[in-house]
Design an enzyme around this catalytic site. Sequence first.
Site, short mmCIF file in Angstrom:
data_model
loop_
_atom_site.label_atom_id
_atom_site.label_comp_id
_atom_site.label_asym_id
_atom_site.label_seq_id
_atom_site.Cartn_x
_atom_site.Cartn_y
_atom_site.Cartn_z
N PRO A 36 42.25 39.19 -4.07
CG PRO A 36 43.35 37.97 -4.16
CD PRO A 36 41.77 38.48 -4.52
CD GLU A 37 39.40 43.58 -7.97
OE1 GLU A 37 39.85 44.12 -8.60
OE2 GLU A 37 38.65 42.68 -7.36
CE LYS A 70 43.05 40.95 -11.35
NZ LYS A 70 41.60 40.25 -11.41
NE ARG A 110 35.52 36.47 -12.10
CZ ARG A 110 37.23 37.08 -11.71
NH1 ARG A 110 37.73 37.66 -12.78
NH2 ARG A 110 36.79 38.16 -10.45
#
Length: 269
Positions: free
Chosen positions: A2-3, A51, A250
């Site tokens: 989901p970007e 987003k 990340r």
Amino acid sequence: MPEGDTVWNTARVLHRALAGARLTGSDFRVPRLATTDLTGWTVRESASRGKHLLLRLAAPDDASWTLHSHLRMDGAWRAYAPGERWSGRPAHLIRVVLRSPGAVAVGYHLHELALLPTAAEADLVGHLGPDLLGPDWDPAEAVQRLSVHPEQTIGEALLDQRNLAGVGNLYKCEVLFLRGVSPWTPVGAVPDLPGMVALAQRLLAANRGRWTQSTTGSLHRGQTSYVYGRRAQPCRRCGTAIGKEELGERVTYWCPLCQPEQPGTPPPD
């Protein structure tokens, strides 16, 4: 993943299913909205901001409200025909159900779900940088925001939604590979920030309207990315094994040969 493009696509699905419809029922399965009833409210539009997903509504008194949700890594919206089986995710992940005469919208594992006056949307999304897929896209503003902290690694700066809204880990890794820049390069040492920002926008725009995200031009399984998700596989350009390391909070993927470290750049652990 989901970007920004995925959220844009999701907003379009909800817009097609619900825009202009008067809701015949709603079911919120989160404590803060458990007693909220949107029956009789009209859906004006569905939009994305980076987003964040914004479902704009009109109450029976014509007041403007927004149902805000964030997909993060695992959230999703699905639209079904009335009577159709809900097959998107397990039922225990459902956070909201919106019913209209022509469609049923089901939100799974949504985050930051909130109902607020539309005039107050800035309280939730006003901090975001220019939206790569939005009408406010301003590449010069994005470059300026990225440049505020020249000592920050470019890998972390691209993920900071206050700089530019919509880039996630996939696009971060792919943009840096295509520009030949190490993720650990300080922003101040990146040779062409405007070029990097322009490429990020082009990649997201190219994937707008489809669910398979590709930065290579191929939609075939296993051929959609240059480095993302390809740890230890050969680089598509030089054959070097793709690396995978933590950067900030990340994981990042990169080619050690195609993305050489800049002088003074700390190497990955």
